[in-house]
Design a protein around this motif. Structure first.
Motif, PDB file in Angstrom:
ATOM      1  N   ALA A  13       0.840  -1.202   0.000  1.00 33.25           N
ATOM      2  CA  ALA A  13       0.000   0.000   0.000  1.00 33.25           C
ATOM      3  C   ALA A  13       0.875   1.252   0.000  1.00 33.25           C
ATOM      4  CB  ALA A  13      -0.932  -0.012   1.207  1.00 33.25           C
ATOM      5  N   ALA A  16       2.148   1.978  -3.288  1.00 35.34           N
ATOM      6  CA  ALA A  16       1.123   2.398  -4.244  1.00 35.34           C
ATOM      7  C   ALA A  16       0.708   3.854  -4.033  1.00 35.34           C
ATOM      8  CB  ALA A  16      -0.100   1.484  -4.137  1.00 35.34           C
ATOM      9  N   TYR A  21       1.312  12.375  -2.676  1.00 32.69           N
ATOM     10  CA  TYR A  21       0.892  11.932  -1.344  1.00 32.69           C
ATOM     11  C   TYR A  21       2.090  11.440  -0.537  1.00 32.69           C
ATOM     12  CZ  TYR A  21      -1.674   9.735   2.429  1.00 32.69           C
ATOM     13  OH  TYR A  21      -2.137   9.383   3.671  1.00 32.69           O
TER      14      TYR A  21
ATOM     15  N   THR B   5      -6.952  10.212   1.561  1.00 32.16           N
ATOM     16  CA  THR B   5      -6.048   9.943   0.439  1.00 32.16           C
ATOM     17  C   THR B   5      -5.321   8.614   0.610  1.00 32.16           C
ATOM     18  OG1 THR B   5      -5.676  12.312   0.509  1.00 32.16           O
ATOM     19  CG2 THR B   5      -4.386  11.074  -1.076  1.00 32.16           C
ATOM     20  N   TRP B   6      -5.037   8.268   1.894  1.00 37.37           N
ATOM     21  CA  TRP B   6      -4.341   7.005   2.162  1.00 37.37           C
ATOM     22  C   TRP B   6      -5.092   5.819   1.560  1.00 37.37           C
ATOM     23  CZ3 TRP B   6      -7.403   3.590   4.759  1.00 37.37           C
ATOM     24  CH2 TRP B   6      -8.460   4.112   5.518  1.00 37.37           C
ATOM     25  N   GLY B   9      -4.008   4.318  -1.928  1.00 34.13           N
ATOM     26  CA  GLY B   9      -2.898   3.376  -1.919  1.00 34.13           C
ATOM     27  C   GLY B   9      -3.352   1.979  -1.505  1.00 34.13           C
ATOM     28  N   VAL B  10      -4.242   1.925  -0.506  1.00 30.61           N
ATOM     29  CA  VAL B  10      -4.722   0.620  -0.025  1.00 30.61           C
ATOM     30  C   VAL B  10      -5.521  -0.074  -1.131  1.00 30.61           C
ATOM     31  CG1 VAL B  10      -6.115  -0.561   1.694  1.00 30.61           C
ATOM     32  CG2 VAL B  10      -4.772   1.438   2.355  1.00 30.61           C
ATOM     33  N   ARG B  12      -5.452   0.527  -4.370  1.00 27.00           N
ATOM     34  CA  ARG B  12      -4.599   0.209  -5.523  1.00 27.00           C
ATOM     35  C   ARG B  12      -3.751  -1.035  -5.271  1.00 27.00           C
ATOM     36  NH1 ARG B  12      -2.141   3.538  -9.308  1.00 27.00           N
ATOM     37  NH2 ARG B  12      -0.169   3.646  -8.225  1.00 27.00           N
ATOM     38  N   SER B  13      -3.228  -1.148  -4.043  1.00 30.15           N
ATOM     39  CA  SER B  13      -2.339  -2.284  -3.786  1.00 30.15           C
ATOM     40  C   SER B  13      -3.129  -3.571  -3.574  1.00 30.15           C
ATOM     41  CB  SER B  13      -1.446  -1.993  -2.582  1.00 30.15           C
ATOM     42  OG  SER B  13      -2.229  -1.923  -1.414  1.00 30.15           O
ATOM     43  N   PRO B  52      -9.783   1.235   8.254  1.00 26.18           N
ATOM     44  CA  PRO B  52      -9.676   0.132   7.306  1.00 26.18           C
ATOM     45  C   PRO B  52      -9.834  -1.212   8.007  1.00 26.18           C
ATOM     46  CG  PRO B  52      -7.512   0.965   7.862  1.00 26.18           C
ATOM     47  CD  PRO B  52      -8.494   1.861   8.542  1.00 26.18           C
ATOM     48  N   GLU B  55      -7.829  -6.867   6.963  1.00 24.43           N
ATOM     49  CA  GLU B  55      -7.353  -7.465   5.721  1.00 24.43           C
ATOM     50  C   GLU B  55      -8.079  -6.811   4.553  1.00 24.43           C
ATOM     51  OE1 GLU B  55      -5.873 -10.340   3.846  1.00 24.43           O
ATOM     52  OE2 GLU B  55      -4.359  -9.553   5.186  1.00 24.43           O
ATOM     53  N   PRO B  56      -7.590  -5.684   4.059  1.00 25.33           N
ATOM     54  CA  PRO B  56      -8.345  -4.969   3.013  1.00 25.33           C
ATOM     55  C   PRO B  56      -8.680  -5.839   1.796  1.00 25.33           C
ATOM     56  CG  PRO B  56      -6.578  -3.600   3.851  1.00 25.33           C
ATOM     57  CD  PRO B  56      -6.395  -4.954   4.477  1.00 25.33           C
ATOM     58  N   ALA B  98      -8.615 -14.992   4.347  1.00 23.84           N
ATOM     59  CA  ALA B  98      -7.235 -14.532   4.485  1.00 23.84           C
ATOM     60  C   ALA B  98      -6.272 -15.712   4.513  1.00 23.84           C
ATOM     61  CB  ALA B  98      -7.082 -13.707   5.749  1.00 23.84           C
ATOM     62  N   ASP B 102      -2.972 -16.448   1.620  1.00 26.21           N
ATOM     63  CA  ASP B 102      -1.544 -16.629   1.823  1.00 26.21           C
ATOM     64  C   ASP B 102      -1.029 -17.864   1.080  1.00 26.21           C
ATOM     65  OD1 ASP B 102      -1.525 -14.448   3.406  1.00 26.21           O
ATOM     66  OD2 ASP B 102      -1.890 -15.565   5.257  1.00 26.21           O
ATOM     67  N   TYR B 106      -3.592 -18.301  -4.326  1.00 25.98           N
ATOM     68  CA  TYR B 106      -3.605 -16.864  -4.502  1.00 25.98           C
ATOM     69  C   TYR B 106      -2.478 -16.442  -5.445  1.00 25.98           C
ATOM     70  CZ  TYR B 106      -0.856 -12.989  -2.395  1.00 25.98           C
ATOM     71  OH  TYR B 106      -0.005 -11.960  -2.158  1.00 25.98           O
TER      72      TYR B 106
END
Lengths: 129, 417
Positions: A13, A16, A21, B5-6, B9-10, B12-13, B52, B55-56, B98, B102, B106
């Motif tokens: 994350a 990314a 940012y 904004t954070w 990133g979460v 997207r990843s 969040p 485990e997003p 989850a 792992d 996956y």
């Protein structure tokens, strides 16, 4: 009391984040960190490369070298601060400031330091910014 | 928590993992993308307040799957369901999911998702565009900007590419070891193509294109997470990082190309170099050399030299000789000639590249190198002719301007210097 503030987050994350940012968060963290440095409460600070760059030596009857971090975890150790505070509350307050500067996912582990040895590296190292 | 904004990133990843799992579940790319999209919308609604989930990716898979199933059912008018599914009590199901995330499956899911973009019938640029859209989650507009085409044209290109891969069959069974290796190779090639799309930019759009190189690096890291002990994947990521590190030094203020030996090394990105060197060290331990590792090792020797004069040309020559064996190509020999010139002089280097002429006569860089070697040997008129051909073949004004500088120097120099 010396504490290590261990910074954990999902490194994917973090990777990314957009450049603006990323720069914004780093700048916010620098403000928090500089304040502490001026008070003489900040020791060594390290930011670590991603766990994909890590190699692990697992001890045993025969040592084993493994590519990657020691364990697959949801959040990875990304870096740490060594700080000096009178109480756990004060250290947690600092961790809270870090969290405000870098919101979202992740954790800060406040871990008391038993012993800190300070050695000097023979070679001046250019920091990998 | 107020600034979400954070969250970008979460999301997207988590995208490759979540989308890959949804694709396995639905076996339909469009449906999987819709499900992921819906899950993201719900995340944007609930995460800023609640924080969040642990485990997003699992959350997104679970919520996306339920939402899409609801949608399918609603469309089928079989049952009436509540508008907002109860998603507060997910913890148990998430944890079970989850555990599976792992595991091996996956890994194969994500590899499959990447591999789908590498459909052999798709031209390279479409493979890249598709990967940027599907795996990286860039918008069509962002991709169009990077490729310097209109949004409508890119939309059409991606739609066509999707239709094509939709028709092709990438089996959902667990791949055999050989199939896995084959997929990994195709994906690595695509990622490096994407990187070069970003790297071989002209100065005018260097910044925008650099994002493509950064996406390629992110995909490289993703691949290394999936295959942490594969030395060629380490090599690929190291190669991209070491080249990316030099990007800021490749053009001067006026937009002219700055050659490696003339670059201001203080502009090189120390963090990317550190990571690249660390990965090469790791890869070498496996003693299973491959083309990416060798190219990364060459880039590492440049990165380790604090000045151009400190460059270990003898080692670079050896590495190129290795690369010629692993992946023979006239371009590799041409690059080797540059090292040979530093080691044994222009005469030897010229002898090495003359036989390449039939294969490389339409290649800008060949005539540029040949011209420079002839110039060193004082064969001025031949040098001028080579530079002239290079200019005619230049891919950008910056390349042409660079060669023109050589020509100007020739003009200024006495005839037999």
């Amino acid at each position: 009391m010396l504490y290590a503030i261990l910074c954990y987050n999902d490194e994917k994350a973090v990777a990314a984040w957009s450049k603006p940012y990323h720069d914004q968060v780093m700048q916010q963290l620098t403000v928090v960190q500089d304040k502490l440095a001026r008070q003489g409460r900040l020791g060594p600070v390290a930011r670590l490369l991603p766990t994909t760059a890590a190699t692990t030596l697992r001890k045993g009857r025969e040592n084993m070298v493994i590519d990657g971090p020691f364990a697959e975890t949801k959040e990875q150790l990304l870096g740490f601060f060594i700080v000096d505070f009178a109480s756990l509350d004060a250290a947690l307050a600092f961790a809270k400031e870090l969290a405000d500067a870098n919101p979202g996912t992740g954790s800060y582990e406040v871990r008391p330091v038993a012993e800190l040895q300070e050695h000097r590296l023979a070679q001046e190292r250019k920091p990998a910014a | 928590m107020n600034d979400p904004t954070w969250l970008d990133g979460v999301l997207r990843s988590a995208r490759p993992t979540a989308l890959a799992a949804l694709l396995r579940y639905f076996r339909d790319l469009d449906l999987a993308e819709e499900a992921f999209q819906e899950a993201c919308l719900r995340a944007l609604r609930t995460w800023p307040q609640n924080g969040p989930p642990r485990e997003p990716a699992s959350w997104l898979i679970f919520v996306g799957r339920n939402a899409a199933l609801d949608d399918v059912r609603r469309r089928a008018k079989q049952t009436v369901l509540p508008d907002e599914p109860q998603i507060s009590d997910l913890d148990d199901a998430e944890d079970r999911l989850a555990d599976r995330l792992d595991g091996e499956q996956y890994r194969d899911d994500i590899l499959r998702l990447l591999f789908i973009c590498c459909h052999p019938e798709l031209p390279a640029t479409q493979q890249i565009a598709l990967a940027l859209r599907i795996v990286c989650g860039l918008s069509v507009k962002e991709i169009a900007l990077a490729f310097l085409v209109s949004e409508a044209a890119m939309e059409q290109r991606i739609t066509r590419a999707k239709a094509r891969v939709g028709a092709g069959e990438v089996p959902f069974e667990t791949p055999s070891a050989a199939e896995r290796t084959e997929r990994l190779e195709a994906v690595a090639t695509m990622i490096y193509l994407l990187f070069n799309e970003g790297y071989s930019a002209r100065r005018e759009d260097a910044e925008r294109r650099a994002e493509l190189a950064d996406e390629a690096i992110r995909l490289g890291r993703l691949l290394l997470h999936l295959f942490p002990a594969d030395p060629e994947v380490m090599g690929l990521l190291a190669l991209m990082l070491l080249q990316r590190a030099r990007m800021a030094a490749r053009f001067d203020e006026a937009g002219n190309v700055v050659l490696l030996e003339d670059q201001d090394r203080s502009l090189w990105h120390a963090g990317q170099i550190a990571e690249g060197l660390a990965l090469i060290d790791k890869a070498v331990r496996h003693r299973r050399p491959g083309p990416y590792q060798v190219q990364a090792a060459i880039a590492a020797l440049h990165a380790r030299a604090s000045t151009a004069q400190d460059t270990d040309w003898a080692e670079i020559d050896l590495l190129y000789a290795n690369l010629e064996r692993l992946r023979p190509s006239p371009v590799v020999t041409l690059n080797r000639a540059v090292a040979v010139n530093k080691l044994r002089g222009a005469e030897a280097a010229l002898a090495m590249i003359e036989p390449l002429e039939p294969k490389l006569s339409a290649y800008f860089y060949f005539h540029g190198v040949r011209g420079a070697l002839l110039q060193q040997l004082g064969r001025t008129s031949e040098a001028r002719e080579s530079f002239g051909r290079a200019i005619a073949l230049a891919n950008s004004p910056a390349e042409a301007a660079h060669i023109r500088q050589h020509l100007d120097r020739l003009q200024a120099a006495p005839q037999n210097s």
